[in-house]
Design an enzyme around this catalytic site. Sequence first.
Site, PDB file in Angstrom:
ATOM      1  N   CYS A 254     -11.043   3.614  -1.462  1.00  0.00           N
ATOM      2  CA  CYS A 254      -9.756   4.013  -0.879  1.00  0.00           C
ATOM      3  C   CYS A 254      -9.675   3.317   0.474  1.00  0.00           C
ATOM      4  O   CYS A 254     -10.671   3.273   1.208  1.00  0.00           O
ATOM      5  CB  CYS A 254      -9.681   5.536  -0.727  1.00  0.00           C
ATOM      6  SG  CYS A 254      -8.210   6.105   0.170  1.00  0.00           S
TER       7      CYS A 254
ATOM      8  N   GLU B  61      -6.433  10.449   9.095  1.00  0.00           N
ATOM      9  CA  GLU B  61      -5.110  10.454   9.723  1.00  0.00           C
ATOM     10  C   GLU B  61      -5.038  11.436  10.889  1.00  0.00           C
ATOM     11  O   GLU B  61      -4.243  11.259  11.805  1.00  0.00           O
ATOM     12  CB  GLU B  61      -4.038  10.723   8.672  1.00  0.00           C
ATOM     13  CG  GLU B  61      -4.106   9.624   7.613  1.00  0.00           C
ATOM     14  CD  GLU B  61      -2.836   9.356   6.854  1.00  0.00           C
ATOM     15  OE1 GLU B  61      -2.050  10.301   6.682  1.00  0.00           O
ATOM     16  OE2 GLU B  61      -2.645   8.211   6.423  1.00  0.00           O
TER      17      GLU B  61
ATOM     18  N   ASP C 185       0.860  -1.174   0.000  1.00  0.00           N
ATOM     19  CA  ASP C 185       0.000   0.000   0.000  1.00  0.00           C
ATOM     20  C   ASP C 185       0.899   1.227   0.000  1.00  0.00           C
ATOM     21  O   ASP C 185       2.074   1.149   0.330  1.00  0.00           O
ATOM     22  CB  ASP C 185      -0.863  -0.010   1.271  1.00  0.00           C
ATOM     23  CG  ASP C 185      -1.832   1.164   1.315  1.00  0.00           C
ATOM     24  OD1 ASP C 185      -2.579   1.347   0.343  1.00  0.00           O
ATOM     25  OD2 ASP C 185      -1.830   1.909   2.307  1.00  0.00           O
ATOM     26  N   SER C 186       0.320   2.385  -0.346  1.00  0.00           N
ATOM     27  CA  SER C 186       1.084   3.625  -0.272  1.00  0.00           C
ATOM     28  C   SER C 186       1.477   3.954   1.163  1.00  0.00           C
ATOM     29  O   SER C 186       2.388   4.724   1.394  1.00  0.00           O
ATOM     30  CB  SER C 186       0.254   4.773  -0.838  1.00  0.00           C
ATOM     31  OG  SER C 186      -0.973   4.843  -0.156  1.00  0.00           O
TER      32      SER C 186
ATOM     33  N   HIS D 106      -8.583   4.007   3.282  1.00  0.00           N
ATOM     34  CA  HIS D 106      -8.884   4.743   4.514  1.00  0.00           C
ATOM     35  C   HIS D 106     -10.390   4.869   4.756  1.00  0.00           C
ATOM     36  O   HIS D 106     -10.813   5.085   5.890  1.00  0.00           O
ATOM     37  CB  HIS D 106      -8.318   6.164   4.454  1.00  0.00           C
ATOM     38  CG  HIS D 106      -6.853   6.253   4.771  1.00  0.00           C
ATOM     39  ND1 HIS D 106      -5.890   5.739   3.951  1.00  0.00           N
ATOM     40  CD2 HIS D 106      -6.196   6.818   5.818  1.00  0.00           C
ATOM     41  CE1 HIS D 106      -4.699   5.993   4.475  1.00  0.00           C
ATOM     42  NE2 HIS D 106      -4.854   6.640   5.599  1.00  0.00           N
TER      43      HIS D 106
ATOM     44  N   CYS E 232      -3.714  -0.792  -2.230  1.00  0.00           N
ATOM     45  CA  CYS E 232      -3.985   0.619  -2.540  1.00  0.00           C
ATOM     46  C   CYS E 232      -4.857   0.737  -3.791  1.00  0.00           C
ATOM     47  O   CYS E 232      -4.501   0.217  -4.856  1.00  0.00           O
ATOM     48  CB  CYS E 232      -2.643   1.308  -2.763  1.00  0.00           C
ATOM     49  SG  CYS E 232      -2.740   3.008  -3.316  1.00  0.00           S
TER      50      CYS E 232
END
Lengths: 267, 267
Positions: free
Chosen positions: B184, B152, B10-11, B186, B73
């Site tokens: 995504c 985040e 993942d990024s 997140h 990702c």
Amino acid sequence: MDNRPIGIFDSGVGGLTVAKQVMKVLKNENIVYFGDTARLPYGSKSKETVTRFSKQIVRFLLTKNVKAIIIACNTASANSLEELRKTFDVPIFGVVVPGASEAVKATKNKKVGIIGTLGTVRTGEYKKLICEADSSIQVFSKACPLFVPLVEEGWTNTEITKLTAKEYLGELLKEGIDSLVLGCTHYPLLKRCIGDIVGENVKLVDPAKETAITVKNFLIDNNMINDGKEDKNHIFYVSDYTEQFDVLCEKALKKVYKPQVIDIESY
Amino acid sequence: MDNRPIGIFDSGVGGLTVAKQVMKVLKNENIVYFGDTARLPYGSKSKETVTRFSKQIVRFLLTKNVKAIIIACNTASANSLEELRKTFDVPIFGVVVPGASEAVKATKNKKVGIIGTLGTVRTGEYKKLICEADSSIQVFSKACPLFVPLVEEGWTNTEITKLTAKEYLGELLKEGIDSLVLGCTHYPLLKRCIGDIVGENVKLVDPAKETAITVKNFLIDNNMINDGKEDKNHIFYVSDYTEQFDVLCEKALKKVYKPQVIDIESY
């Protein structure tokens, strides 16, 4: 006289606000700008990584025959200036030292606020420099990680941005600060919104202008000013190109400079 | 039987939500996770850069003797899956194909919404795959760049996040979607907030679960399942370490795995 260009680098496009001040204060100078758009942002990353990236960039800028380098990025200035100066034999300037010095001049009640990325606030550099200059000054810092993505979304003065600014700045205002350092290159683009929240009695300090003046004085003192006899030529490099560069370049410099893409990892 | 580990990349740390689903669905498998925390996020970057980074990561994972690779990702899946499959001789799975297939199953009124990063939405991959599966389905996409920084920051269900979700999702709701792909890694962490905005009549599709099932079926079909006779051993690598990894690891996996830092640029 020294007609070589000045190197300016940033984690991305925010540093264009610093380039703007340099163009204004040092009208005869040529700029070589590098924005690390492939690896931005630096604000959430460790000191080691930010310093490693910064060293690659300085090595790249040295291949462009720069006479001095300005670290436009607050995170890289706070984390890596000292190490870069130790490593490379070229004059290097960050934005934190001039920003701190400007804050010392700005405050009357000796209460200064600092806002920046997590990576900048974590170093405590602004606080250290301000207290070294005047130990009676109290410094209150707050990391504001959402400000950069809000600017990049173009939401510079929306209800959401105002609420976010209220949330971040509330604590600092309670402390009674009379000056606030905009310790990240994107934040001047939020000046109106931040100004509305903190009110006109809190002075907003933008380190970019003071940085340009510091570099100007250095160049004059060392007889390194560009004589302006050759045509002006600013060159822009990035590690990744998307249209976002054009949008923020237009916003910061009122002109779109087409950047060249380079592989920064190979430096 | 094949007891080699599965590579997941993942990024950054968002892919831990995919790792969680893999651990749940494939209980006997070992995972080698790589998060490109030095260069995150990928969502705002070009196809070329995301593909170059992804190739470096696959080369790294191959040194860890993985039997298959999952691109956790969405941005890298949408931009680079095809190129990675052409380049490397290892089974590679993205999250977009399973996510699109799940969306096709989920919609009743044939109106599907997709939310993701700029980089994911720009490719049109979800839309292409959904329309290939059922050309009568209408797909409406919206990039939501602020969702990742909001997660985040830990603001998963604040007033600011709700307002942001309203702003981003308003257009999709006007189109009358009955399913919404959380495109995504997140976004599942915003499930409650997004669910409140879209209401219970809109089904939220998380590609992670379907991806884990896809990989499970592949391993069974090819007789490559781990027999579970050896001790389990998940290993985590990152390109930059800060405490943020621990925070999001705890949130996603209910346990903190200490990652090893590697120099991904050298691969």
